[in-house]
Motif scaffolding. Structure first.
Motif, short mmCIF file in Angstrom:
data_model
loop_
_atom_site.label_atom_id
_atom_site.label_comp_id
_atom_site.label_asym_id
_atom_site.label_seq_id
_atom_site.Cartn_x
_atom_site.Cartn_y
_atom_site.Cartn_z
N THR A 1 0.84 -1.21 0.00
CA THR A 1 0.00 0.00 0.00
C THR A 1 0.87 1.26 0.00
O THR A 1 0.45 2.29 -0.51
CB THR A 1 -0.92 0.04 1.24
OG1 THR A 1 -0.11 0.16 2.40
CG2 THR A 1 -1.77 -1.21 1.33
N TYR B 1 -3.19 -6.06 6.82
CA TYR B 1 -4.13 -5.24 6.06
C TYR B 1 -3.51 -3.87 5.74
O TYR B 1 -3.64 -3.36 4.63
CB TYR B 1 -5.43 -5.06 6.86
CG TYR B 1 -6.56 -4.55 6.01
CD1 TYR B 1 -7.28 -5.42 5.20
CD2 TYR B 1 -6.87 -3.20 5.97
CE1 TYR B 1 -8.29 -4.96 4.38
CE2 TYR B 1 -7.89 -2.71 5.16
CZ TYR B 1 -8.60 -3.61 4.36
OH TYR B 1 -9.60 -3.14 3.55
N ARG C 1 -3.00 -4.95 2.33
CA ARG C 1 -4.44 -5.18 2.12
C ARG C 1 -4.67 -6.68 1.94
O ARG C 1 -5.23 -7.12 0.93
CB ARG C 1 -4.93 -4.43 0.86
CG ARG C 1 -4.98 -2.93 1.00
CD ARG C 1 -6.09 -2.48 1.95
NE ARG C 1 -6.05 -1.04 2.15
CZ ARG C 1 -5.32 -0.40 3.09
NH1 ARG C 1 -4.58 -1.10 3.94
NH2 ARG C 1 -5.36 0.88 3.20
#
Ligand SMILES: O[C@@H]1[C@@H](O)[C@H](O[C@@H]2CO[C@@H](O[C@@H]3CO[C@@H](O)[C@H](O)[C@H]3O)[C@H](O)[C@H]2O)OC[C@H]1O
Length: 376
Positions: free
Chosen positions: A7, A269, A273
């Protein structure tokens, strides 16, 4: 970074919730001061003539778990002196040169450096490896044992290839790609599953091992969907490869080891993710604990039935439940962070495990639990 979606963003959840930058910074600095350099009621780090160690204050031993956590905290905060001291102590006292576990680290030592056990605990090795890679990327490699990246690659090679010569066992099951509880057994501990670490090992391990790590990330993400209860999200301490709790020695319930799963899900996460399942499971765990007074946290079956036994590490549990907010989006995501923010670090004999988890959560929720890439 090849082979992994990263991310590249690190949420500062505290800030999103309105806490001031100065207050967040103060909290981090205060945790460092108290946990590493505070008085005898708060500190767990002890510099020594041969480096430095983190003490499990509840068990009065030095564990690879704590040493590797200390290194991860130190590298995230750019504390090279402490990192190097801990690694020096680890290599000097915990590393095993001979026997079935040669190439691994003894999971428990006495503070004087003598070994309490000649077996490893794989959660230590995986944290050592990633902390070492991060150190190489932040500070550059030095002379042995501070040739961090080679130390990390060699360790990961041992974790996968140990036993090929007939002596000892790998730390991962090479068929199903799942991490073992200990090398010579065939079950696992859900809190050891760190797919977000394996994504990075897939980039930085020796080339011949990279495919394995990519597959291990996938396998661990899938495994966690089996090990965590579909409604409560709770995982047992030990579990079989099909995800069912392993209660052979009483570790088939939600207790100390298990707390880390919520935090791990949050960080996977945040970094990659990992999956929508992670978001749902973080919500489920937070919903489960939202109904319970932290003063009354206990041991639970994974479907949520409480035992009379109280939690041994309630502050650690508050911390990891809050860290799950990196993935959660439910009504309790803010509440769990607020509870954590208002919880002081633990003092007294049992402070070690709680405060390690506390520190990870503090780093993660302030945007300071980062992937350190080469040449950053
Ligand atoms: O049988 C040992 C096994 O116990 C060992 O596991 C390590 C110790 O337990 C785990 O964390 C503990 C959680 O409860 C707290 O009270 C303790 O302070 C923590 O240390 C830890 O993750 C494991 O590394 O592994 C080797 C086996 O032979």
């Amino acid at each position: 970074m090849s082979g992994a979606f990263h991310t590249g963003k690190y949420r500062n959840v505290f800030k999103e919730m309105g806490y001031k930058d100065t207050a967040i910074q103060e909290k981090l600095e205060d945790a460092w001061k108290q946990i590493f350099y505070g008085d005898e009621d708060t500190r767990i780090y002890y510099p020594s003539s041969d480096g430095g160690y983190l003490l499990d204050t509840g068990n009065l031993d030095v564990r690879t778990e704590g040493m590797s956590y200390g290194m991860m905290i130190a590298v995230q905060l750019d504390k090279k002196e402490e990192f190097d001291r801990i690694w020096k102590w680890t290599k000097e006292h915990m590393y095993m040169q001979t026997g079935e576990n040669a190439g691994y680290f003894a999971w428990s030592c006495n503070p004087d450096g003598s070994k309490q056990s000649f077996g490893p605990a794989p959660d230590g090795e995986e944290f050592f490896a990633l902390a070492l890679f991060f150190a190489a990327h932040r500070w550059g490699d030095g002379e042995e044992p501070f040739n961090y990246s080679q130390q990390a690659r060699d360790l990961l090679r041992t974790c996968l290839h140990k036993g090929e010569d007939g002596n000892g066992y790998s730390m991962w099951n090479l068929d199903n790609k799942l991490i073992k509880f200990v090398p010579n057994c065939e079950f696992t501990d859900p809190s050891y599953h760190l797919p977000h670490f394996y994504e990075l090992f897939a980039c930085w391990a020796y080339p011949e091992d990279q495919v394995f790590w990519k597959e291990a990330a996938k396998a661990s993400r899938e495994y966690l969907t089996l090990a965590c209860h579909p409604e409560t999200g709770l995982a047992p301490e030990y579990a079989y490869y099909d995800g069912k709790p392993n209660n052979e020695k009483g570790y088939g319930h939600f207790y100390s080891d298990s707390y880390r799963v919520a935090g791990n899900i949050g960080l996977d996460y945040e970094w990659f993710r990992g999956s929508e399942w992670e978001r749902q499971t973080a919500n489920n765990i937070q919903n489960f604990f939202a109904e319970i007074d932290p003063e009354d946290y206990r041991r639970y079956t994974i479907d949520g039935v409480p035992f009379s036994e109280k939690s041994l590490h309630p502050i650690g549990l508050i911390a990891t439940n809050a860290m799950a907010s990196l993935a959660a989006e439910g009504p309790n995501a803010k509440r769990m962070v607020e509870l954590f923010w208002n919880t002081p670090i633990r003092k007294g004999d049992r402070r070690y495990y709680d405060n390690c988890l506390y520190f990870f959560s503090l780093l993660a929720l302030s945007g300071n639990f980062r992937i350190w890439n080469p040449a950053e």
